[in-house]
Design an enzyme around this catalytic site. Structure first.
Site, PDB file in Angstrom:
ATOM      1  N   ASP A  35      29.013  37.184  49.676  1.00 52.46           N
ATOM      2  CA  ASP A  35      29.054  35.868  49.036  1.00 52.46           C
ATOM      3  C   ASP A  35      30.021  34.929  49.745  1.00 52.46           C
ATOM      4  O   ASP A  35      29.749  33.744  49.925  1.00 52.46           O
ATOM      5  CB  ASP A  35      29.519  36.008  47.573  1.00 52.46           C
ATOM      6  N   ALA A  36      31.182  35.489  50.107  1.00 58.61           N
ATOM      7  CA  ALA A  36      32.211  34.649  50.718  1.00 58.61           C
ATOM      8  C   ALA A  36      31.686  34.024  52.015  1.00 58.61           C
ATOM      9  O   ALA A  36      32.003  32.881  52.350  1.00 58.61           O
ATOM     10  CB  ALA A  36      33.444  35.485  51.002  1.00 58.61           C
ATOM     11  N   GLU A  37      30.855  34.805  52.713  1.00 55.88           N
ATOM     12  CA  GLU A  37      30.291  34.323  53.973  1.00 55.88           C
ATOM     13  C   GLU A  37      29.284  33.197  53.695  1.00 55.88           C
ATOM     14  O   GLU A  37      29.230  32.186  54.395  1.00 55.88           O
ATOM     15  CB  GLU A  37      29.589  35.509  54.662  1.00 55.88           C
ATOM     16  N   SER A  84      25.332  24.082  36.843  1.00 56.02           N
ATOM     17  CA  SER A  84      26.350  24.959  37.413  1.00 56.02           C
ATOM     18  C   SER A  84      27.680  24.236  37.327  1.00 56.02           C
ATOM     19  O   SER A  84      27.734  23.070  36.946  1.00 56.02           O
ATOM     20  CB  SER A  84      25.993  25.295  38.852  1.00 56.02           C
ATOM     21  N   LYS A 123      35.380  34.013  34.372  1.00 51.42           N
ATOM     22  CA  LYS A 123      34.095  33.704  35.015  1.00 51.42           C
ATOM     23  C   LYS A 123      33.413  35.039  35.313  1.00 51.42           C
ATOM     24  O   LYS A 123      33.753  35.738  36.256  1.00 51.42           O
ATOM     25  CB  LYS A 123      34.286  32.900  36.302  1.00 51.42           C
ATOM     26  N   GLU A 180      26.328  35.086  30.001  1.00 50.34           N
ATOM     27  CA  GLU A 180      26.153  35.887  31.199  1.00 50.34           C
ATOM     28  C   GLU A 180      25.752  37.316  30.830  1.00 50.34           C
ATOM     29  O   GLU A 180      26.410  37.951  30.008  1.00 50.34           O
ATOM     30  CB  GLU A 180      27.491  35.913  31.954  1.00 50.34           C
ATOM     31  N   CYS A 415      35.008  72.355  59.089  1.00 52.96           N
ATOM     32  CA  CYS A 415      35.879  71.498  58.282  1.00 52.96           C
ATOM     33  C   CYS A 415      36.996  70.895  59.138  1.00 52.96           C
ATOM     34  O   CYS A 415      37.709  71.638  59.818  1.00 52.96           O
ATOM     35  CB  CYS A 415      36.482  72.314  57.146  1.00 52.96           C
ATOM     36  N   CYS A 433      33.263  71.997  52.506  1.00 54.05           N
ATOM     37  CA  CYS A 433      33.996  72.980  53.284  1.00 54.05           C
ATOM     38  C   CYS A 433      33.918  74.303  52.526  1.00 54.05           C
ATOM     39  O   CYS A 433      34.101  74.357  51.323  1.00 54.05           O
ATOM     40  CB  CYS A 433      35.448  72.537  53.411  1.00 54.05           C
ATOM     41  N   CYS A 439      41.744  76.270  52.695  1.00 51.49           N
ATOM     42  CA  CYS A 439      41.726  74.902  53.202  1.00 51.49           C
ATOM     43  C   CYS A 439      42.871  74.077  52.616  1.00 51.49           C
ATOM     44  O   CYS A 439      43.010  73.973  51.403  1.00 51.49           O
ATOM     45  CB  CYS A 439      40.384  74.266  52.835  1.00 51.49           C
TER      46      CYS A 439
HETATM   47  S1  IVH Z   1      29.916  27.421  31.912  1.00 54.39           S
HETATM   48  C1  IVH Z   1      28.022  23.441  32.267  1.00 54.39           C
HETATM   49  N1  IVH Z   1      31.405  29.573  31.641  1.00 54.39           N
HETATM   50  O1  IVH Z   1      29.002  30.634  36.509  1.00 54.39           O
HETATM   51  C2  IVH Z   1      28.747  24.691  32.420  1.00 54.39           C
HETATM   52  N2  IVH Z   1      29.740  29.575  33.325  1.00 54.39           N
HETATM   53  O2  IVH Z   1      28.071  27.736  38.038  1.00 54.39           O
HETATM   54  C3  IVH Z   1      27.854  25.831  32.544  1.00 54.39           C
HETATM   55  N3  IVH Z   1      29.586  31.707  34.544  1.00 54.39           N
HETATM   56  O3  IVH Z   1      25.824  30.665  36.837  1.00 54.39           O
HETATM   57  C4  IVH Z   1      28.482  27.111  32.894  1.00 54.39           C
HETATM   58  N4  IVH Z   1      31.170  32.735  33.462  1.00 54.39           N
HETATM   59  O4  IVH Z   1      26.364  31.838  34.725  1.00 54.39           O
HETATM   60  C5  IVH Z   1      30.405  28.989  32.322  1.00 54.39           C
HETATM   61  N5  IVH Z   1      32.761  31.420  31.229  1.00 54.39           N
HETATM   62  C6  IVH Z   1      31.769  30.833  31.925  1.00 54.39           C
HETATM   63  C7  IVH Z   1      31.071  31.507  32.945  1.00 54.39           C
HETATM   64  C8  IVH Z   1      30.070  30.832  33.635  1.00 54.39           C
HETATM   65  C9  IVH Z   1      30.274  32.843  34.423  1.00 54.39           C
HETATM   66  C10 IVH Z   1      28.517  31.496  35.550  1.00 54.39           C
HETATM   67  C11 IVH Z   1      27.302  30.854  34.998  1.00 54.39           C
HETATM   68  C12 IVH Z   1      26.787  29.995  36.105  1.00 54.39           C
HETATM   69  C13 IVH Z   1      27.973  29.821  36.992  1.00 54.39           C
HETATM   70  C14 IVH Z   1      28.448  28.395  36.930  1.00 54.39           C
END
Ligand code: IVH
Length: 682
Positions: A35-37, A84, A123, A180, A415, A433, A439
């Site tokens: 993801d970071a990439e 999002s 999150k 979620e 081993c 082993c 061992c």
């Molecule tokens: S609020 C309008 N709260 O993060 C706000 N999102 O881009 C809507 N996510 O895919 C999202 N934990 O599924 C909110 N405590 C949390 C969250 C959360 C994870 C996810 C969510 C979304 C992404 C936000």
């Protein structure tokens, strides 16, 4: 300023790359990069587009929420788009302060205006779901999809025990709850462990496994993956008075029976956000599930409405990230580690990489089959995951062309810790082993097992003491345990954590007592793989003597009732190792005697009960002290002088007046061999 040719080309290349990776991630559930990439590439494109707005095309990945509807699920148009939130990638306290400053600026607040109230949440790293309740009844569950339309996954979501099918005390015509769906780490590890045992493909991380389960076309399969859920917000609402603050909303959802995570706080101003971020960072590893950051939301709904949205993101919320739990790095080599139980694990030696909050330079590759399936070879760029207190693992490789031929990795035949033969059970996944007691990697485990209550029952020999005795080199093999009674042994014991004289004496007595045991207990104590207490008893009953077990052929072992090919092979391999036979011989020499008694509840009767001995002269192998303890352990008494009450005089070389006295009184005189024979249970 007109964009350069290079910038134009780079933007086009990034768009292509991001589209491809987004498809793999959202649609195929099979990401190829960390993801970071992905975030890095995304930010590069955002930066180019910001500098050259004419390069910003409507179909740029930065302009929409990626995803699409999987064939096989009915599309659902969201009543309200699923948005999002903006991510704050500055993982330091600065990220929180920047958000607060932005909110205050957009609300036009003076610097001395009171602090803003926020709700802080975790999150969750899973996938977003919209639950539609009509008159309190769950009627539909949909994935986010592209934010406008998702997939109808109602049957699968209904398998999630935590999601109420009917809300408590809520009769609103429409109440959409968003949250979620996720997989706990322990559930994820169990799921992968099961996959591994079956020799099947493992999942990269809990989020992918959860996404796969939710979008599994067969709900029966979805049910086998124990998903969980946390609610964090609302979608469409009709006929319900939404509370005035976000925190009150979460409380209301919880009161309806929806799972709402408890790690949420109402805080004031930037300082409150920073404290929450730091508190959760310290807690992150200990959580039962993955999080990739925290979320701050302006608490007042009135203020939220005033702040509104920029494109598809609310101005009143932000996700403040933590260091990624997956990173990519170079695989420099593959070592093999021997675990406490003898399992051989291929371990990746990595170019050190910061992942999940620490620098990682080794990660497990689990077993040769998983390694093969992932196709990793030395020199590859691999994806490393470290989450919670689970050891870091290599979850895959980043596809790329290898510039040179790299031979495939093979498990060693011997081993790396003790050079014993490496074996793999037929149809099994793991290499092991066969060195067992010999061992060094298995030593501590072997000693603890040997001393265990149901094995030789040596009280007072716990984890810590074994660690110290093995680490300081006092004990290398099981027979060394019985040398603790010597002066040198006692001194080393006393040095361990400054053990009190009394505990030393107790331990030595326990060791002496353990010498008179049963064949079943002894066989179990040896820690032979697959030989539990019941099998040990079966073997003891069938063969009756240790030598007969040691010399049994595979066929002879198979004649034992309840012994199948796996157990027979394991016993046979164990005694085929010269080191293991040697350990048994040495244990015999230190005076272990085993009765053929089946080892059920009580110990064997003491063979020398109420017999009095007198020792004289030098015995061929036993020191006087040792002979004394053996006799006492077998229930006998040792006296200093010969009398009519003496039953036996044990005489060695250069025996003196005591031997004469015995002859005078007609007391039986025996040698060491005869004594040993008497020690054997009748
Ligand atoms: S609020 C309008 N709260 O993060 C706000 N999102 O881009 C809507 N996510 O895919 C999202 N934990 O599924 C909110 N405590 C949390 C969250 C959360 C994870 C996810 C969510 C979304 C992404 C936000």
């Amino acid at each position: 300023m007109k964009p350069t040719q290079a910038a134009t080309e780079r933007a086009a290349a990034l768009r292509g790359l991001l589209q491809d990776h987004a498809h793999r991630y959202y649609v195929l559930d099979a990401p190829e990069i960390a993801d970071a990439e992905y975030d890095k590439l995304f930010q590069q494109l955002q930066a180019i587009e910001a500098a050259h707005p004419e390069l910003l095309l409507p179909d740029s990945p930065t302009q929409r929420v990626s995803g699409s509807v999987l064939a096989g699920f009915a599309p659902v148009r969201h009543a309200l788009p699923m948005l999002s939130i903006r991510s704050e990638t500055d993982t330091t306290a600065g990220g929180a302060a920047a958000f607060d400053a932005r909110v205050r600026r957009e609300l036009g607040l003076a610097p001395d205006a009171p602090a803003i109230e926020y709700t802080c949440e975790l999150k969750f790293d899973g996938l977003a779901i919209n639950l539609r309740y009509e008159h309190g009844v769950l009627v539909q569950a949909a994935t986010r999809g592209d934010g406008e339309s998702g997939e109808d996954v109602t049957p699968n979501i209904r398998t999630i025990a935590a999601i109420p099918l009917r809300l408590m005390d809520c009769n609103a015509p429409v109440l959409e709850v968003r949250g979620e769906v996720y997989l706990r780490r322990d559930d994820f590890n169990r799921l992968n462990e099961r996959q591994r045992e079956k020799g099947e493909k493992t999942f990269v991380n809990p989020r992918n496994a959860a996404a796969g389960a939710v979008r599994q076309l067969d709900p029966a399969i979805a049910r086998q993956r124990p998903l969980s859920f946390f609610a964090y917000g609302l979608g469409d609402v009709q006929g319900w008075a939404v509370p005035a603050t976000h925190s009150a909303l979460l409380d209301a959802l919880a009161a309806m029976g929806l799972p709402v995570n408890g790690e949420r706080r109402v805080v004031q101003g930037a300082q409150g956000l920073i404290e929450f971020h730091q508190r959760i960072a310290a807690l992150r590893d200990a959580l039962a599930f993955d999080i990739d950051g925290v979320v701050y939301k302006v608490n007042s709904r009135a203020l939220q409405q005033q702040l509104g949205f920029v494109s598809r993101e609310p101005r009143w919320a932000v996700a403040h990230k933590y260091p990624a739990q997956e990173q990519q790095t170079l695989l420099r080599g593959i070592d093999v580690q021997v675990g406490r139980t003898g399992k051989l694990t291929p371990v990746a030696r990595l170019e050190p990489v910061f992942v999940g909050g620490t620098t990682v330079s080794n990660a497990t590759l689990h077993n040769i089959f998983e390694l093969r399936r992932k196709g990793v070879r030395i020199g590859d760029t691999v994806i490393v995951r470290r989450a919670g207190d689970v050891i870091p693992e290599v979850v895959g490789r980043v596809p790329g062309v290898r510039s040179i031929y790299v031979p495939n990795f093979h498990m060693p035949r011997r081993c790396p810790a003790c050079d014993s033969a490496v074996v793999r059970e037929q149809g099994g996944i793991d290499h092991r082993c066969s060195g067992g007691l010999f061992c060094p990697a298995q030593r501590k485990q072997a000693i603890l097992h040997f001393a265990g209550r149901r094995a030789m029952d040596v009280e007072g020999l716990g984890d810590k003491l074994v660690d110290q005795l093995v680490d300081s080199g006092v004990i290398r093999t099981l027979p060394d345990l019985y040398k603790l009674a010597s002066d040198k042994g006692r001194a080393s014991l006393a040095a361990c954590d400054r053990m009190a004289d009394k505990s030393v004496a107790k331990l030595i007595a326990a060791l002496e007592n353990s010498k008179a045991t049963t064949l079943a207990r002894f066989l179990y104590a040896l820690g032979i793989r697959h030989v539990g207490e019941t099998t040990a008893k079966d073997l003891a009953r069938h063969f009756g003597a240790i030598d007969r077990v040691m010399d049994a052929s595979l066929l002879q072992l198979l004649e034992v009732s309840d012994v199948g090919p796996v157990v027979a092979q394991s016993v046979h391999t164990f005694f085929a190792q010269p080191h293991n036979r040697e350990v048994v011989e040495q244990l015999r020499t230190v005076g272990i005697v085993w009765s053929e008694h089946d080892g059920s509840a009580d110990r064997s009767p003491k063979p020398l009960a109420s017999q009095t001995f007198v020792l004289t002269g030098a015995l061929p192998t036993l020191a006087r002290e040792d002979a004394k303890t053996l006799i006492e352990a077998a229930g006998g008494k040792v006296a200093g002088s010969v009398s009519k009450k003496t039953h036996f005089v044990v005489a060695g070389e250069e025996a003196g007046s005591k031997l004469d006295k015995a002859r005078q009184l007609g007391v039986a005189v025996i040698d060491e061999a005869a004594l040993r024979a008497m020690l054997q249970p009748k």
